[in-house]
Structures are given as structure tokens and as C-alpha cells.
Design a protein around this motif. Structure first.
Motif, mmCIF file in Angstrom:
data_model
loop_
_atom_site.group_PDB
_atom_site.id
_atom_site.type_symbol
_atom_site.label_atom_id
_atom_site.label_comp_id
_atom_site.label_asym_id
_atom_site.label_seq_id
_atom_site.Cartn_x
_atom_site.Cartn_y
_atom_site.Cartn_z
ATOM 1 N N LEU A 67 -11.155 -47.945 54.522
ATOM 2 C CA LEU A 67 -12.501 -48.204 55.057
ATOM 3 C C LEU A 67 -12.432 -48.555 56.536
ATOM 4 C CD1 LEU A 67 -15.525 -48.579 54.559
ATOM 5 C CD2 LEU A 67 -15.049 -50.943 53.890
ATOM 6 N N LEU A 68 -11.422 -49.362 56.905
ATOM 7 C CA LEU A 68 -11.256 -49.739 58.311
ATOM 8 C C LEU A 68 -10.941 -48.526 59.180
ATOM 9 C CD1 LEU A 68 -11.095 -52.068 60.353
ATOM 10 C CD2 LEU A 68 -8.671 -52.281 59.799
ATOM 11 N N GLN A 69 -10.095 -47.637 58.681
ATOM 12 C CA GLN A 69 -9.752 -46.423 59.440
ATOM 13 C C GLN A 69 -10.988 -45.538 59.609
ATOM 14 O OE1 GLN A 69 -6.398 -44.337 57.897
ATOM 15 N NE2 GLN A 69 -6.464 -42.736 59.439
ATOM 16 N N ARG A 92 -0.509 -52.259 78.792
ATOM 17 C CA ARG A 92 -1.754 -52.975 78.525
ATOM 18 C C ARG A 92 -2.068 -53.007 77.027
ATOM 19 N NH1 ARG A 92 -6.329 -54.556 81.198
ATOM 20 N NH2 ARG A 92 -8.254 -54.552 79.993
ATOM 21 N N TYR A 93 -1.762 -51.933 76.320
ATOM 22 C CA TYR A 93 -2.082 -51.829 74.895
ATOM 23 C C TYR A 93 -0.830 -51.885 74.019
ATOM 24 C CZ TYR A 93 -6.335 -50.119 77.133
ATOM 25 O OH TYR A 93 -7.432 -49.994 77.931
ATOM 26 N N GLU A 94 0.237 -52.414 74.561
ATOM 27 C CA GLU A 94 1.497 -52.462 73.809
ATOM 28 C C GLU A 94 1.373 -53.353 72.571
ATOM 29 O OE1 GLU A 94 6.244 -53.275 74.660
ATOM 30 O OE2 GLU A 94 4.734 -53.853 76.134
ATOM 31 N N TYR A 95 0.548 -54.377 72.638
ATOM 32 C CA TYR A 95 0.415 -55.294 71.504
ATOM 33 C C TYR A 95 -0.214 -54.625 70.287
ATOM 34 C CZ TYR A 95 -4.578 -55.670 72.588
ATOM 35 O OH TYR A 95 -5.905 -55.393 72.793
ATOM 36 N N LEU A 96 -0.775 -53.431 70.456
ATOM 37 C CA LEU A 96 -1.386 -52.717 69.331
ATOM 38 C C LEU A 96 -0.448 -51.704 68.690
ATOM 39 C CD1 LEU A 96 -4.876 -51.972 70.971
ATOM 40 C CD2 LEU A 96 -4.337 -53.772 69.316
ATOM 41 N N MET A 97 0.723 -51.505 69.268
ATOM 42 C CA MET A 97 1.603 -50.438 68.811
ATOM 43 C C MET A 97 2.244 -50.724 67.451
ATOM 44 S SD MET A 97 3.480 -49.193 72.335
ATOM 45 C CE MET A 97 4.189 -47.790 71.483
ATOM 46 N N HIS A 98 2.224 -51.987 67.004
ATOM 47 C CA HIS A 98 2.845 -52.304 65.717
ATOM 48 C C HIS A 98 1.911 -52.013 64.552
ATOM 49 C CE1 HIS A 98 0.373 -55.850 66.530
ATOM 50 N NE2 HIS A 98 0.394 -56.080 65.230
ATOM 51 N N LEU A 99 0.645 -51.677 64.813
ATOM 52 C CA LEU A 99 -0.307 -51.401 63.745
ATOM 53 C C LEU A 99 -0.017 -50.061 63.094
ATOM 54 C CD1 LEU A 99 -3.587 -52.609 65.497
ATOM 55 C CD2 LEU A 99 -2.146 -53.869 63.885
ATOM 56 N N LEU A 129 -4.862 -44.410 66.846
ATOM 57 C CA LEU A 129 -6.325 -44.460 66.717
ATOM 58 C C LEU A 129 -6.877 -45.747 67.300
ATOM 59 C CD1 LEU A 129 -9.005 -43.369 65.619
ATOM 60 C CD2 LEU A 129 -8.426 -44.407 63.410
ATOM 61 N N VAL A 130 -6.239 -46.879 67.001
ATOM 62 C CA VAL A 130 -6.722 -48.172 67.488
ATOM 63 C C VAL A 130 -6.593 -48.254 69.005
ATOM 64 C CG1 VAL A 130 -6.377 -50.662 67.387
ATOM 65 C CG2 VAL A 130 -6.164 -49.299 65.306
ATOM 66 N N MET A 131 -5.463 -47.795 69.550
ATOM 67 C CA MET A 131 -5.259 -47.837 70.998
ATOM 68 C C MET A 131 -6.260 -46.939 71.712
ATOM 69 S SD MET A 131 -1.086 -47.821 71.136
ATOM 70 C CE MET A 131 -1.046 -47.524 72.904
ATOM 71 N N GLY A 132 -6.483 -45.740 71.169
ATOM 72 C CA GLY A 132 -7.442 -44.818 71.785
ATOM 73 C C GLY A 132 -8.848 -45.384 71.786
ATOM 74 N N THR A 133 -9.253 -45.994 70.682
ATOM 75 C CA THR A 133 -10.591 -46.578 70.588
ATOM 76 C C THR A 133 -10.738 -47.758 71.537
ATOM 77 O OG1 THR A 133 -10.681 -45.916 68.253
ATOM 78 C CG2 THR A 133 -12.299 -47.532 69.006
ATOM 79 N N THR A 134 -9.714 -48.607 71.604
ATOM 80 C CA THR A 134 -9.751 -49.760 72.508
ATOM 81 C C THR A 134 -9.830 -49.311 73.966
ATOM 82 O OG1 THR A 134 -8.381 -50.985 70.925
ATOM 83 C CG2 THR A 134 -8.569 -51.892 73.142
ATOM 84 N N LYS A 135 -9.087 -48.257 74.302
ATOM 85 C CA LYS A 135 -9.109 -47.742 75.673
ATOM 86 C C LYS A 135 -10.495 -47.195 76.027
ATOM 87 C CE LYS A 135 -6.624 -44.645 78.805
ATOM 88 N NZ LYS A 135 -5.525 -43.664 78.933
ATOM 89 N N LYS A 136 -11.119 -46.483 75.089
ATOM 90 C CA LYS A 136 -12.464 -45.968 75.335
ATOM 91 C C LYS A 136 -13.454 -47.106 75.543
ATOM 92 C CE LYS A 136 -11.799 -41.732 72.640
ATOM 93 N NZ LYS A 136 -12.175 -41.015 71.390
#
Length: 348
Positions: free
Chosen positions: A91-93, A144-151, A156-163
Motif C-alpha cells: 500500500l505504501l509503495q 543529500r539522499y544517502e540516508y534513504l538508500m537503505h530502504l 522510488l523514495v529518493m526520486g519522489t523526495t527529490k521531486k
């Protein structure tokens, strides 16, 4: 009878044989051996070592089977908690995918607003453009988004956060741009009085137009060079007018221009009037559109009596022919443009 042959005697289990004949079963085996010396059956008692290895054998088999069963259930079957977490993750994805698409749509809408702002509103108000590098600039730092790489869905999360970050920054820039345009719009009447909008000398029939803005042939060196203004030929003593309200910031001799006047109109506009025979205003003086500020002359680098006129916007020269809309009707303006496009020789 159940017996086991050895070198000196037979090991037999007559009781087990009897029990088996009676249809019974014992899980524990009891062994006997025949002693020929005593002519009797004697019971065999296993040693501690034998018992230990027997127990160890059964435990090893049990542990092995249990381990296989554990991993089989672990990887094949999911627990209720795992099923719930998997459902929430799916659901989250899905929500991230929907959010990513909505961000793309919002960025497209914002891009359209930016294009209108740059190519319509800023052109109408003659406001300074906002460079594309500023509007579309990213964020510094490769990590900048390295902290999201462990998910699990890092890309998808990094791309959405960047947008989201891009949308936030561009909205901030666009908001400031609209505030600037709103401020310009509130002062539009005062601004309209300051923007250069007439010809600097009386030239209704356009006969005084000598040369326009752009690449021209130098009258002295006879080489092609850039002409930063427009030349108006007129007899010495012809009146020169301020083309918009403003303040005189220079009045005196300038190399190449002779007697020269520069007026600051505000709103990033300045005008320059060169080769005058006489300056009639001084530095710091306020002038209004149409006010006489000087007289045509032949001073400085000049081949005949004329006025050299420049318009500067944001510190850069601009084509003066764009700023005669209060002085000429459309047909006259078209004719002025055609004359200004003449690539002939200039007078300075």
C-alpha cells in the motif's frame, strides 16, 4: 527367535519374539545373549557411551528435521504479522507511485506558469528575467539522499523526495517572482511615466533618423562595428528632450560622446544623449518626459551635427527603436523600424 550371532555366543531376544507373536510391540529393545558356559540367556546392558551416542543420534536427527521444517515454514509460509507488513508495504509503495505521478503533474503545471511568467508577464512589465539556471537549479551535495538508500524501495523514495524538494524550491522562486510583478503592477502608472517612450528630438516625419542600432560601418575607421544606439541628424541647436521622467546622473564631457547627459529613470532604465553642443541640466536635477535637456551639437567623435541616443536596460544597451510607442502611430513605427534596420554608415 531374534538372535545376533557373535564369535563365541548368540545374542537372542526370546521375549521380543514372544511379544511379537502375541501381536504386541515394545519401543525399547532388550537384548540377551546365550552363554554356553552356563547354558543360560543373559541380558545385555548398553554402556554409558553407547547410550550417549544413541541419544545424540536421535537428537541430531530431530534437530535436523526440525531445522528443515523451520526454514521451510519460514520461507514458504508467512506469519500473520508478516502478511500484514507486506500488505502495508504494498500500500505504501502504491501511495508513493501515486504521489510521484502527482508531483510530475504539479511540476508540469509549474513549468507552464514559469513560461508564462518569463515570456509574457515579464515582457509586458519589462522586468528582469530570471535565468533558467536559477529557476531549475538543484540541491548541492551528492549524498543529500544517502540516508534513504537503505530502504527497500530506495529508488522510488529518493526520486519522489527529490521531486518534492524541486517543487518546493521552484514554488518559492515563482512566489517571489509574482510578488515582484505585483509590486511592478501597483506602480505601473508611475513606471509608465519613467520608461523611455518618445523620440529624443522632434522627428515626426522621421527625416532626422540617420542610423539605427546594430552592426554598422564606422565613419572614421571604415570597419564594421557594433553601434549601441541610434543617430538623429539635426542642425546644431536643435532641442533634445528627456524621453522619460528621471534624474540626471551625468552631465559633462565623456570620451567619444562629447558633451553627454545620462538620465536614470528607475526601474532599471537609463538613457544617454551624446555629442551635444550644450547641456542644459545638471547632475541631481529631476526631469520629466518631454523636458528640454540639451541642444544638438557636433562634439566628441562625430562626423556631423547629430544626437547619439542610447537606452540601457538592466545595465545593457537595448534597441532604442523599441521605445517610441508614445510618439509614433503603428505605420510610422513600422517605417522607423525599417529605417533603423539600415546597415549603412553611422555618424559617430
Amino acid at each position: 527367535m531374534f538372535c545376533k550371532s557373535t564369535a563365541n555366543y548368540y545374542i537372542c531376544n526370546p521375549l521380543l519374539d514372544r511379544i511379537t507373536q502375541m501381536g504386541l510391540f515394545r519401543s525399547r529393545k532388550v537384548y540377551y545373549f546365550y552363554n554356553p558356559n552356563t547354558l543360560t540367556y543373559e541380558r545385555v546392558y548398553p554402556s554409558v557411551k553407547e547410550r550417549f551416542f544413541a541419544v545424540l543420534k536421535h537428537l541430531s536427527v530431530g534437530i535436523f528435521i526440525g531445522t528443515i521444517a523451520f526454514f521451510a515454514f519460514m520461507y514458504i509460509f508467512s506469519s500473520p504479522m508478516e502478511l500484514l507488513l507486506q500488505k502495508e508495504n504494498n500500500l505504501l509503495q502504491t501511495q508513493y507511485n501515486i504521489l510521484s505521478r502527482r508531483l510530475d503533474e504539479a511540476l508540469n503545471v509549474l513549468d507552464d506558469i514559469q513560461q508564462r511568467d518569463e515570456n509574457l508577464y515579464r515582457v509586458i512589465f519589462q522586468a528582469r528575467t530570471i535565468p533558467e539556471a536559477v529557476r531549475k537549479s538543484g540541491f548541492g551535495g551528492a549524498n543529500r539522499y544517502e540516508y534513504l538508500m537503505h530502504l527497500s524501495n530506495a529508488e522510488l523514495v529518493m526520486g519522489t523526495t527529490k521531486k518534492m524538494d524541486m517543487l518546493t524550491k521552484q514554488l518559492y522562486i515563482q512566489s517571489n517572482s509574482l510578488e515582484e510583478l505585483f509590486s511592478i503592477g501597483k506602480n505601473l502608472e508611475a513606471r509608465s511615466r519613467c520608461v523611455p517612450a518618445i523620440q529624443p528630438i522632434a522627428n515626426k516625419n522621421l527625416k532626422h533618423t540617420a542610423s539605427g542600432y546594430g552592426m554598422r560601418i564606422d565613419p572614421i575607421y571604415h570597419t564594421l562595428r557594433f553601434h549601441s544606439g541610434m543617430d538623429f541628424s539635426a542642425p546644431v541647436g536643435t532641442e533634445i528632450y528627456a524621453t522619460g521622467d528621471g534624474e540626471v546622473i551625468f552631465s559633462g564631457w565623456r570620451q567619444g560622446y562629447g558633451n553627454c547627459i545620462i538620465i536614470d529613470h528607475g526601474y532599471e532604465f537609463k538613457t544617454l544623449y551624446g555629442h551635444q553642443s550644450e547641456n542644459l541640466v545638471h547632475v541631481g536635477q529631476k526631469v520629466t518626459r518631454g523636458e528640454t535637456i540639451g541642444l544638438v551639437g557636433n562634439t566628441g567623435k562625430s562626423t556631423g551635427p547629430h544626437l547619439h541616443y542610447e537606452v540601457l536596460l538592466n545595465g545593457k544597451v537595448d534597441n532604442p527603436a523599441k521605445y517610441y510607442y508614445k510618439d509614433l502611430v503603428p505605420d510610422e513605427y513600422d517605417e522607423m523600424i525599417q529605417i533603423a534596420e539600415n546597415h549603412g554608415q553611422v555618424m559617430d
